[in-house]
Design an enzyme around this catalytic site. Structure first.
Site: not given
Length: 552
Positions: A78, A142, A173-174, A200-201, A203, A240-241, A250, A309, A428
């Protein structure tokens, strides 16, 4: 290409980098290393690249020119802000060592390496992409490189054809596990081809003592925090929200934690804590609902909830359910697809163990259906497709409704309304922050130095980044140092270990010490947009997470 005013201005930005890299360097080997876990298994898998030393650089007094090299580069996985600057730093570093060196980019990730799709990257091309977001200079994918599918041989063929002596893989990592496997394979085959990785990531889960942070995390968190701050300003204006906001992450909650430290939401869930406390989905719903009720009793019918996530996979009972679903669908996926959609959930529930079947049946239909969607290439549920923010908002609304009907905990005169958001792609490909622009350029330049030093099976490392860039420490760490054995698709394989949020770490401890105050008080912080120009204290600060981890 039409450019915005910001693009034009950012093109002129000159990234800061370690002082040591501004002159010729020599690589200095430190102590030998071992993997973070499963040492004997990793050693057997990587006999030629295991145990190599950590590398740092020192100024070189040698005046001789280095040989010209052809180098390949891949963007993998990604997107993350700063990838283009890694390539720019790599290009500039190679050219500084020898102007005749050439850089080839493989198109659309590792798949481009296997399919022999490439282009030579020239100075004019590189200049178009300096300090920009995205991976569009060469694209990404990927693809997981596998020897048994002929990927390694195809890679070696094109690298020899182009006389490429080193390959740089920019990824998470992958992707860097790919780099580690490829480095071992090339060394065993005596190809002479070096492999270097870059971390890189967004996350933030690719880090350790030598890799302080993965690139893109700084920018992404600042982008998300800006938008969360905007929502909190609106929230505090309309009153109000309740906004339920899911954030990227992930396998770890680093993004949610950093955004919480930057914006002070009323609720922030940390997946690792949920797992450590063995919390159920009901426990989480009660926790959020009680904070909402306490604020309602104080007259505040609004607030923000940050949700990582990957939360679903960290709830112990949900983890067991998902594991059984993964196993079941792997074996019965074809039969499942043949069943009428209206009957699929009942079919699955009938095949699960009693406890998992009851939990599956208790979920809202849309969430239960999302849990049965097609798995990713690793056989895992695609958590980004699970609308956890809507699940929690819906279930909290149900709990609040029960309390109102019972006439306790929640004032009957107060209204409860929700809005949901998922911030993912927004962060991203943002133009990199000054930190990421500098850090990424330094990583790329460091990769060129590792190549010139003849290293393979290393990840570029730039440390001490809470100091000014002049004092950053450049070097490399063996990829095997980060490896452990994990079960993937039914078998144990070597992979780079993910770094989860440490509950005893300084960033989480700071969050935990203040969250009760943020829950009841409206103590929102509004970070505003990323600042590219202005005072250093505004523009060049690293994440709060990194500052706390480095005790700054």
């Amino acid at each position: 290409m039409t450019k915005s005013a910001l693009q034009i201005a950012r093109a002129a930005y000159v990234p800061k980098m370690p002082a040591i890299l501004k002159s010729p360097v020599t690589a200095v080997d430190g102590a030998c290393t071992q993997s973070v876990a499963d040492c004997e298994e990793i050693r057997k898998k990587f006999p030629l690249t295991y145990g190599m030393p950590v590398v740092t650089f020192e100024k070189s007094d040698e005046k001789q020119a280095l040989p010209a090299l052809n180098v390949g580069v891949i963007l993998s996985g990604g997107q993350a802000p700063g990838g283009h600057n890694v390539i720019a730093g790599l290009f500039d570093g190679l050219k500084a060592a020898n102007a005749a060196s050439r850089l080839y980019g493989f198109l659309l990730g590792p798949g481009g390496l296997v399919a022999h799709r490439y282009r030579e990257l020239t100075l004019d091309m590189i200049d178009e992409y300096r300090n920009t977001g995205g991976f569009d200079i060469i694209g990404s994918d990927r693809t997981k490189l596998k020897e048994k599918e002929g990927h390694f041989e195809a890679a070696r063929e094109i690298l020899h054809q182009l006389n490429i002596k080193a390959l740089v893989i920019i990824g998470g990592d992958d992707s860097n596990t790919n780099a580690c496997v490829l480095a071992e394979h090339f060394k065993a085959a005596n190809t002479g081809i070096q492999v270097i990785g870059c971390p890189k990531t967004i996350d933030g889960d690719l880090k350790n003592e030598q890799i302080e942070t993965s690139f893109g995390f700084d920018t992404a968190c600042k982008v998300y925090s800006e938008v969360i701050g905007n929502i909190q300003r609106d929230c505090n204006s309309a009153k109000k929200y309740w906004h339920f906001i899911k954030l990227m992450g992930r396998s770890a909650s680093h993004v949610a934690l950093e955004c919480a430290l930057q914006t002070h939401p009323n609720v922030c869930l940390i997946s690792e804590e949920v797992e450590a406390k063995n919390m159920t989905l009901d426990d989480i719903i009660d926790y959020i609902a009680e904070i909402i009720a306490a604020r309602a009793c104080a007259g505040d019918n609004f607030g923000t909830v940050l949700i990582p996530e990957g939360l679903i996979e960290f709830i112990p009972a949900m983890k067991l359910l998902i594991a059984e679903l993964n196993s079941f669908l792997a074996k019965n996926g074809s039969d499942f697809k043949m069943i009428k959609k209206s009957e699929q959930l009942a079919y699955v529930a009938g095949k699960l163990t009693k406890e998992n079947a009851e939990l599956f049946a208790s979920l809202p239909e849309n969430v239960a259906r999302q849990l049965t969607l097609e798995r990713d290439k690793s056989g895992n549920v695609q958590v980004s497709l699970i609308e956890t923010e809507k699940l929690l908002a819906e279930m909290v609304a149900g709990r609040i409704g029960e309390w109102k009907r019972e006439g306790n905990k929640y004032p009957s005169s107060s209204n409860f309304a929700t809005l949901t958001h998922f911030f993912g792609y927004e962060g991203r490909c943002a133009a990199p922050s000054n930190y990421d622009a500098d850090y990424c350029y330094s990583l790329g330049y460091t990769a060129s130095c590792l190549i010139n030093a003849g290293k393979t099976g290393y990840m570029a490392s730039v440390r001490n980044t809470t100091a000014t860039a002049d004092h950053w420490i450049a070097g490399g760490i063996p990829l095997t140092m980060m490896m452990n054995m994990e079960k993937r698709e039914g078998e144990f394989i070597p992979v780079i270990q993910k770094a989860l949020v440490r509950l005893d770490g300084a960033p989480f401890r700071e969050f935990a010490s203040r969250r009760d105050e943020w829950a009841i008080k409206t103590d929102y912080v509004y970070p505003g947009p990323i600042q590219y120009f202005g005072p250093t204290e505004v523009c060049d600060q690293p994440t709060i997470t990194l500052q706390r981890e480095q005790a700054k």
